[in-house]
Design a protein around this motif. Structure first.
Motif, short mmCIF file in Angstrom:
data_model
loop_
_atom_site.label_atom_id
_atom_site.label_comp_id
_atom_site.label_asym_id
_atom_site.label_seq_id
_atom_site.Cartn_x
_atom_site.Cartn_y
_atom_site.Cartn_z
N ILE A 125 0.86 -1.18 0.00
CA ILE A 125 0.00 0.00 0.00
C ILE A 125 0.89 1.22 0.00
O ILE A 125 1.67 1.44 0.94
CB ILE A 125 -0.93 0.00 1.22
CG1 ILE A 125 -1.80 -1.26 1.23
CG2 ILE A 125 -1.81 1.25 1.22
CD1 ILE A 125 -2.66 -1.41 2.46
N SER A 126 0.83 2.03 -1.08
CA SER A 126 1.76 3.14 -1.26
C SER A 126 1.00 4.46 -1.43
O SER A 126 -0.08 4.50 -2.02
CB SER A 126 2.65 2.90 -2.49
OG SER A 126 3.53 3.98 -2.71
N THR A 127 1.60 5.52 -0.92
CA THR A 127 1.01 6.85 -1.07
C THR A 127 1.36 7.49 -2.41
O THR A 127 0.77 8.50 -2.79
CB THR A 127 1.49 7.79 0.06
OG1 THR A 127 2.93 7.84 0.05
CG2 THR A 127 1.02 7.29 1.41
N SER A 150 -3.37 0.40 -3.36
CA SER A 150 -3.12 -0.98 -2.92
C SER A 150 -2.92 -1.89 -4.12
O SER A 150 -3.65 -1.79 -5.12
CB SER A 150 -4.29 -1.48 -2.07
OG SER A 150 -4.10 -2.83 -1.71
N TYR A 188 3.49 -0.99 4.04
CA TYR A 188 3.01 0.37 3.85
C TYR A 188 4.18 1.27 3.43
O TYR A 188 5.20 1.32 4.11
CB TYR A 188 2.38 0.91 5.13
CG TYR A 188 1.09 0.21 5.50
CD1 TYR A 188 -0.13 0.65 4.98
CD2 TYR A 188 1.08 -0.89 6.35
CE1 TYR A 188 -1.32 0.02 5.31
CE2 TYR A 188 -0.10 -1.53 6.69
CZ TYR A 188 -1.29 -1.08 6.16
OH TYR A 188 -2.47 -1.71 6.48
N ARG A 190 4.89 5.04 2.85
CA ARG A 190 4.35 6.38 3.08
C ARG A 190 5.41 7.42 2.73
O ARG A 190 6.50 7.43 3.31
CB ARG A 190 3.93 6.55 4.54
CG ARG A 190 3.35 7.92 4.85
CD ARG A 190 2.88 8.03 6.29
NE ARG A 190 2.37 9.36 6.58
CZ ARG A 190 1.14 9.77 6.29
NH1 ARG A 190 0.30 8.95 5.68
NH2 ARG A 190 0.74 10.99 6.58
#
Length: 291
Positions: A125-127, A150, A188, A190
């Protein structure tokens, strides 16, 4: 005394049922062994019409009754999907060479259906979008394009792997992160900082009497509260050989989104201040002058 010649049966009735819209058949068959099959009267007009059993072998030495054929109802092209116990519980861990197989279903058992595990699912899951590559246990690299949001990637070998970011303008806390196929928890990513790149241009006309340009130039950085942050080094990338061109220094620094910064190149011959507002990727060009 009168006698009658033995009466021998020439043929026997073989009767049965074909279970479909129209049913029932009767045929005269000579004594002996025979094989019965139910077929469409016009196969070209009903290519998908099949019956079970495919055939019935009978020994005819008397009338044969109650032979039955059942029409088979099926989808000739059938898609088979693999479902693991983990997927049923909502925790699918394995990825497959083929998740679906197309089969032709007929009147006989279909054997040899095989699903081959390709690897292990890892959820990321990346911003931000980012190019990356993954180092596998054998030392080889797998290039990846991670998208904002995602996604799942299939890691083909078990164990620990390292995910590296390629020329990223986003800092995700570090330049790489670990992937463990035995840990089903999502990874994750971020974005914490943006990479700010800048240039300092020194006009060649301002360089009279200067024998040699310095290879590096210190650039001080002050935030919006007036606090002097750690400076950065601008490096000379082109010298500006003629009067029409300029010597160019380049520098880069990581900065927080929304941060206001003041850049001051430190050279006693020139004074120049730049204030920027960083919200996204920024390319800043600073022109030095003696005004």
């Amino acid at each position: 005394m009168a006698s009658v010649v033995d009466i021998k049966a020439v043929s026997y009735d073989v009767c049965g049922i074909v279970q479909m819209v129209s049913s029932g058949f009767k045929a005269k068959v000579p004594p002996g062994e025979c094989r019965l099959s139910a077929l469409a009267a016009k196969p070209e007009s009903a290519p998908g019409l099949l019956f079970l059993p495919p055939h019935v072998d009978v020994l005819v030495n008397s009338p044969v009754l109650n032979i039955q054929f059942h029409q088979v109802f099926f989808l000739r092209s059938r898609k088979v999907k693999h479902t693991s116990p983990e997927e049923v519980s909502g925790e699918e861990k394995w990825c497959w060479e083929k998740r679906f197989l197309d089969l032709d279903v007929a009147t006989e058992d279909v054997k040899g259906i095989s699903f081959v595990q390709k690897g292990y699912w890892v959820k990321i899951i990346s911003t931000h979008d980012v190019d990356a590559y993954m180092t596998q246990s054998d030392g080889s690299h797998v290039n990846l394009k991670i998208k904002k949001g995602s996604q799942q990637i299939c890691v083909e070998s078990p164990g620990m792997h390292e995910l590296h970011f390629v020329n990223s303008c986003i800092l995700f806390g570090s330049s790489s992160t670990q992937i463990d196929t035995s840990n089903p928890s999502p990874i994750y990513l971020r974005g914490e900082k943006y990479l700010l790149k800048g240039q300092i241009h020194v006009n060649s006309s301002l360089l009279s009497g200067v024998d040699e340009l310095p290879e590096n130039m210190l650039v001080n950085i002050v935030n919006n509260e007036g606090i002097l942050l750690e400076g950065t080094i601008a490096r000379l990338v082109t010298t500006g050989d003629d009067q029409a061109s300029a010597a160019v220094y380049e520098y880069s620094v990581w900065a927080n989104p929304g941060e206001k910064l003041t850049f001051t190149p430190q050279d006693s011959r020139y004074i120049y201040i730049v204030v920027i507002s960083l919200g996204n990727f920024v390319l800043l060009i600073n022109h030095l002058s003696n005004d």
